[in-house]
Write a protein that holds these residues in place. Structure first.
Motif, PDB file in Angstrom:
ATOM      1  N   UNK A 176      32.468  -8.330 -39.340  1.00 37.01           N
ATOM      2  CA  UNK A 176      32.349  -7.170 -38.456  1.00 37.01           C
ATOM      3  C   UNK A 176      31.527  -7.529 -37.223  1.00 37.01           C
ATOM      4  N   UNK A 177      30.473  -8.352 -37.416  1.00 40.75           N
ATOM      5  CA  UNK A 177      29.666  -8.811 -36.286  1.00 40.75           C
ATOM      6  C   UNK A 177      30.506  -9.662 -35.344  1.00 40.75           C
ATOM      7  N   UNK A 178      31.309 -10.562 -35.902  1.00 43.27           N
ATOM      8  CA  UNK A 178      32.162 -11.412 -35.074  1.00 43.27           C
ATOM      9  C   UNK A 178      33.177 -10.581 -34.301  1.00 43.27           C
ATOM     10  N   UNK A 179      33.712  -9.555 -34.940  1.00 47.50           N
ATOM     11  CA  UNK A 179      34.669  -8.668 -34.271  1.00 47.50           C
ATOM     12  C   UNK A 179      34.024  -8.005 -33.062  1.00 47.50           C
ATOM     13  N   UNK A 180      32.766  -7.595 -33.223  1.00 51.82           N
ATOM     14  CA  UNK A 180      32.029  -6.991 -32.113  1.00 51.82           C
ATOM     15  C   UNK A 180      31.712  -8.028 -31.031  1.00 51.82           C
ATOM     16  N   UNK A 181      31.272  -9.219 -31.440  1.00 49.80           N
ATOM     17  CA  UNK A 181      30.943 -10.276 -30.490  1.00 49.80           C
ATOM     18  C   UNK A 181      32.155 -10.715 -29.679  1.00 49.80           C
ATOM     19  N   UNK A 182      33.330 -10.610 -30.275  1.00 44.00           N
ATOM     20  CA  UNK A 182      34.557 -11.049 -29.622  1.00 44.00           C
ATOM     21  C   UNK A 182      34.868 -10.244 -28.356  1.00 44.00           C
ATOM     22  N   UNK A 183      34.220  -9.111 -28.188  1.00 46.20           N
ATOM     23  CA  UNK A 183      34.398  -8.335 -26.952  1.00 46.20           C
ATOM     24  C   UNK A 183      33.790  -9.065 -25.766  1.00 46.20           C
ATOM     25  N   UNK A 184      32.809  -9.942 -26.052  1.00 45.09           N
ATOM     26  CA  UNK A 184      32.080 -10.621 -24.982  1.00 45.09           C
ATOM     27  C   UNK A 184      32.265 -12.127 -24.980  1.00 45.09           C
ATOM     28  N   UNK A 185      32.906 -12.685 -25.989  1.00 44.99           N
ATOM     29  CA  UNK A 185      33.056 -14.135 -26.066  1.00 44.99           C
ATOM     30  C   UNK A 185      34.313 -14.503 -26.841  1.00 44.99           C
ATOM     31  N   UNK A 186      34.790 -15.717 -26.594  1.00 44.39           N
ATOM     32  CA  UNK A 186      35.886 -16.264 -27.397  1.00 44.39           C
ATOM     33  C   UNK A 186      35.302 -16.860 -28.670  1.00 44.39           C
ATOM     34  N   UNK A 187      36.089 -16.821 -29.756  1.00 42.49           N
ATOM     35  CA  UNK A 187      35.634 -17.354 -31.042  1.00 42.49           C
ATOM     36  C   UNK A 187      36.713 -18.277 -31.609  1.00 42.49           C
ATOM     37  N   UNK A 188      36.282 -19.449 -32.054  1.00 38.06           N
ATOM     38  CA  UNK A 188      37.139 -20.385 -32.776  1.00 38.06           C
ATOM     39  C   UNK A 188      36.509 -20.578 -34.144  1.00 38.06           C
ATOM     40  N   UNK A 189      37.206 -20.197 -35.207  1.00 34.94           N
ATOM     41  CA  UNK A 189      36.613 -20.216 -36.541  1.00 34.94           C
ATOM     42  C   UNK A 189      37.475 -21.007 -37.513  1.00 34.94           C
ATOM     43  N   UNK A 190      36.896 -22.071 -38.063  1.00 43.26           N
ATOM     44  CA  UNK A 190      37.553 -22.848 -39.109  1.00 43.26           C
ATOM     45  C   UNK A 190      37.327 -22.152 -40.450  1.00 43.26           C
ATOM     46  N   UNK A 191      38.388 -21.976 -41.213  1.00 43.53           N
ATOM     47  CA  UNK A 191      38.268 -21.284 -42.495  1.00 43.53           C
ATOM     48  C   UNK A 191      39.389 -21.689 -43.432  1.00 43.53           C
ATOM     49  N   UNK A 192      39.123 -21.564 -44.740  1.00 44.97           N
ATOM     50  CA  UNK A 192      40.184 -21.687 -45.735  1.00 44.97           C
ATOM     51  C   UNK A 192      40.694 -20.315 -46.142  1.00 44.97           C
ATOM     52  N   UNK A 193      39.983 -19.280 -45.748  1.00 46.45           N
ATOM     53  CA  UNK A 193      40.248 -17.941 -46.272  1.00 46.45           C
ATOM     54  C   UNK A 193      41.094 -17.129 -45.304  1.00 46.45           C
ATOM     55  N   UNK A 194      42.329 -17.550 -45.101  1.00 48.53           N
ATOM     56  CA  UNK A 194      43.219 -16.883 -44.165  1.00 48.53           C
ATOM     57  C   UNK A 194      43.439 -15.425 -44.538  1.00 48.53           C
ATOM     58  N   UNK A 195      43.535 -15.141 -45.838  1.00 45.75           N
ATOM     59  CA  UNK A 195      43.795 -13.772 -46.269  1.00 45.75           C
ATOM     60  C   UNK A 195      42.736 -12.802 -45.812  1.00 45.75           C
ATOM     61  N   UNK A 196      41.468 -13.176 -45.986  1.00 41.26           N
ATOM     62  CA  UNK A 196      40.371 -12.286 -45.625  1.00 41.26           C
ATOM     63  C   UNK A 196      40.243 -12.123 -44.126  1.00 41.26           C
ATOM     64  N   UNK A 197      40.384 -13.227 -43.371  1.00 41.54           N
ATOM     65  CA  UNK A 197      40.090 -13.147 -41.946  1.00 41.54           C
ATOM     66  C   UNK A 197      41.294 -12.742 -41.101  1.00 41.54           C
ATOM     67  N   UNK A 198      42.483 -12.586 -41.728  1.00 45.35           N
ATOM     68  CA  UNK A 198      43.688 -12.312 -40.944  1.00 45.35           C
ATOM     69  C   UNK A 198      43.617 -10.985 -40.200  1.00 45.35           C
ATOM     70  N   UNK A 199      42.792 -10.045 -40.689  1.00 47.50           N
ATOM     71  CA  UNK A 199      42.668  -8.768 -39.993  1.00 47.50           C
ATOM     72  C   UNK A 199      41.639  -8.831 -38.865  1.00 47.50           C
TER      73      UNK A 199
END
Length: 249
Positions: A176-199
């Motif tokens: 939720x914090x990253x979603x808010x931060x994304x309004x002001x910055x680009x984010x590149x996130x490496x993850x194995x958990x595609x299901x959780x972060x897909x939204x």
């Protein structure tokens, strides 16, 4: 580069010594992008991060940056690579994120320390400010390095497996914090958990020696197969989960 572009990678091959890890990859990171990077272990995800951070150079191809971006990149590493025996406090770790603007021997005043405390409050670690990093839990260490990545108010935030060692409560708070931060910055996130972060992510890059960029946050098993990306999507009710499938060696 166009005004809204932060990083442009064009036909880059790179790796270590004479070994190619990433072959002929292209990727453009725009302002306010939120890119989820997936792929198998050893496929080149960390190499992609090191390339963007200028820790390694291309063997061929080009990589360009928005002017001044090098000092405006925040990075959250995998914390299992952090030396917890190093004698440094949580507050000092976070302050070190200002080093690019202050210099190696720059002094930090009241303004910078107020900023550190505010970020620690947001990440729920203000009560451990004076503790050594060797005294805190894995989740607290993750929050500490996230705070360090944010202290310089980056235009691009890079996260390498940020949900590792994080409790379930903070994992949801993190996204939720990253979603808010994304309004002001680009984010590149490496993850194995595609299901959780897909939204949360807006697009997906599958890295497996090559790089396949998918402009949507919705990706099918057929598309993963066509990208030669050995990730198997499993749906359980309305909650998707991901596990790694076997991949070619």
């Amino acid at each position: 580069m166009e005004n809204h572009e932060l990083v442009r990678i064009e036909n880059v091959s790179t790796g270590y010594e004479n070994k190619v890890i990433l072959n002929d990859i292209s990727l453009t990171i725009h302002k306010n992008d939120f890119i989820g990077v997936i792929g198998p272990n050893g496929g080149g995800k960390t190499t992609l991060i090191r390339l963007i951070l200028k820790q390694i150079e291309p063997f061929s191809g080009t990589i360009g940056y928005k002017e001044g971006l090098e000092k405006k990149i925040g990075y959250l590493p995998q914390i299992n690579n952090v030396d917890k025996d190093f004698p440094i406090s949580v507050e000092e770790v976070i302050l070190s994120g200002l080093q690019s603007s202050k210099g190696l021997f720059g002094k930090y005043g009241h303004k910078e320390k107020e900023k550190v405390y505010r970020i620690m409050q947001e990440c729920g670690i203000e009560h451990i400010a004076r503790k050594s990093i060797g005294e805190i839990s894995g989740g607290q260490l993750q929050r500490t390095f996230l705070s360090r990545a944010l202290i310089s108010e980056p235009e691009l935030l890079i996260l390498d497996e940020p949900n590792t060692y994080v409790d379930n409560k903070f994992e949801k708070e993190l996204y939720e914090l990253l979603k808010s931060l994304n309004k002001d910055m680009a984010i590149l996130m490496v993850t194995h958990d595609l299901g959780t972060i897909s939204s949360y992510v807006k697009s997906i890059a599958c890295v497996n020696r090559s790089l396949y960029y998918h402009e949507s946050n919705i990706i099918s098993q057929e598309q993963l197969n066509s990208y030669d990306c050995p990730i198997l999507l499993v749906t359980h009710g309305e909650v998707p989960h991901t596990v790694l499938n076997h991949h070619k060696t």
